[in-house]
Design an enzyme around this catalytic site. Structure first.
Site, mmCIF file in Angstrom:
data_model
loop_
_atom_site.group_PDB
_atom_site.id
_atom_site.type_symbol
_atom_site.label_atom_id
_atom_site.label_comp_id
_atom_site.label_asym_id
_atom_site.label_seq_id
_atom_site.Cartn_x
_atom_site.Cartn_y
_atom_site.Cartn_z
ATOM 1 N N HIS A 18 36.678 33.557 38.053
ATOM 2 C CA HIS A 18 36.886 32.350 37.247
ATOM 3 C C HIS A 18 36.735 31.103 38.104
ATOM 4 C CE1 HIS A 18 39.389 35.262 34.767
ATOM 5 N NE2 HIS A 18 38.543 34.772 33.881
ATOM 6 N N GLN A 21 28.344 39.146 25.700
ATOM 7 C CA GLN A 21 29.041 37.953 25.228
ATOM 8 C C GLN A 21 28.227 36.699 25.549
ATOM 9 O OE1 GLN A 21 33.491 37.008 25.695
ATOM 10 N NE2 GLN A 21 32.589 35.923 27.425
ATOM 11 N N LYS A 66 34.969 41.836 39.180
ATOM 12 C CA LYS A 66 36.271 41.190 39.078
ATOM 13 C C LYS A 66 36.581 40.922 37.606
ATOM 14 C CE LYS A 66 36.549 39.407 43.723
ATOM 15 N NZ LYS A 66 36.930 38.305 44.614
ATOM 16 N N SER A 67 37.791 41.268 37.213
ATOM 17 C CA SER A 67 38.201 41.165 35.812
ATOM 18 C C SER A 67 39.705 40.996 35.754
ATOM 19 C CB SER A 67 37.801 42.440 35.050
ATOM 20 O OG SER A 67 38.391 42.477 33.772
#
Length: 282
Positions: free
Chosen positions: A36, A154, A185-186
């Site tokens: 993020h 998405q 990464k999540s």
């Protein structure tokens, strides 16, 4: 800078508009990680004002348990953002601020790109995604919006949403951020033990296998090999592995020349569902 109300958000953004600043939006559901932060960094390269939304959107969950267990830690999220990007506006509204009393998704016709993979296994998911992103676009009115390629399907949905709604937003796809072992990464990784995180490297290893064999093997042969990889790890459940063309996202068993393809995968580690994808020939 934390903002919870849409009216206050728009007051803040009016200053940026008056200064003719470019506005960038990074939509998130919180539980932030370095992936993020990389999106925020990309946004700051081309936008003078960046808005990061933190909102666990109920209409994109087809599983009530998954929604309930989704990790939430606003205080920690704010600390991460403010330490690296102190000028970012963080928009963290309550559900009622976004939906009022009617917590329901709109219906969209995204065509074939939502028929398979996540669209097949998560009924209504992309209508929920389209609903929240459309509302965020209407509130923020960004010039640019930034999304990670880990959720490539998405990303394609958001691009289609902009086309359908004719919103003047440039959608920017950013490379997937990975752990040292390749695991994408999540936020859901927070629900894994350290041992599970290490073993979950097989997801990326499977994608790398597909990429390495794509030119010389048939899609059927690749699928058989991927299935065999997961059979050696009984704690993992392979939900799907598909190879699809990038434009339409329709799984295929045959390769066409001059057509870009990606491999898509979803697997469970106990109750934690992880997804990933990789470009195969471009």
């Amino acid at each position: 800078m934390l903002v919870n109300q849409t009216s206050k958000l728009q007051t803040k953004l009016k200053k940026a508009v008056n200064k003719q600043q470019k506005v960038g939006l990074v939509p998130t559901m919180g539980a932030l990680h370095s992936g993020h932060l990389a999106l925020i960094g990309e946004a700051q390269k081309i936008c003078e004002q960046v808005v990061v939304s933190i909102f666990v959107n109920p209409t994109q969950f087809n599983n009530a348990s998954d929604l309930e267990k989704y990790p939430r830690n606003l205080e920690q999220d704010l600390a991460q953002i403010q330490s690296s990007y102190p000028n970012v506006i963080v928009f963290a509204p309550e559900v009622s601020e976004i939906y009022g009393k009617n917590v329901a998704a709109e219906e969209f016709d995204f065509g074939s790109i939502t028929t398979f993979m996540e669209g097949e296994y998560r009924a209504g998911h992309f209508n929920g995604v389209g609903t929240i992103i459309k509302r965020l676009f209407n509130l923020v009115k960004p010039d640019f919006a930034f999304f990670g390629e880990k959720d490539f399907q998405q990303l394609r949905v958001i691009q289609k949403l902009v086309e359908i709604t004719e919103q003047p937003v440039k959608v920017v796809g950013c490379a997937t951020q990975r752990e040292v072992n390749g695991l994408a990464k999540s936020s859901r990784n927070q629900r894994l033990t350290e041992e599970q995180k290490e073993k979950a490297a097989i997801i990326y290893q499977a994608l790398e296998t597909a990429k390495n064999k794509f030119n010389q093997s048939s899609i059927a042969e690749i699928k058989t090999e991927i299935k065999g990889i997961f059979e050696a790890y009984p704690e993992f459940e392979l939900e799907y592995f598909e190879i699809a063309d990038v434009k339409h996202l329709v799984p295929t068993e045959t390769k066409q020349t001059n057509t870009p393809y990606r491999a898509f995968i979803a697997a469970f580690v106990n109750e934690v569902r992880l997804i990933d994808n990789i470009a195969l020939n471009y």
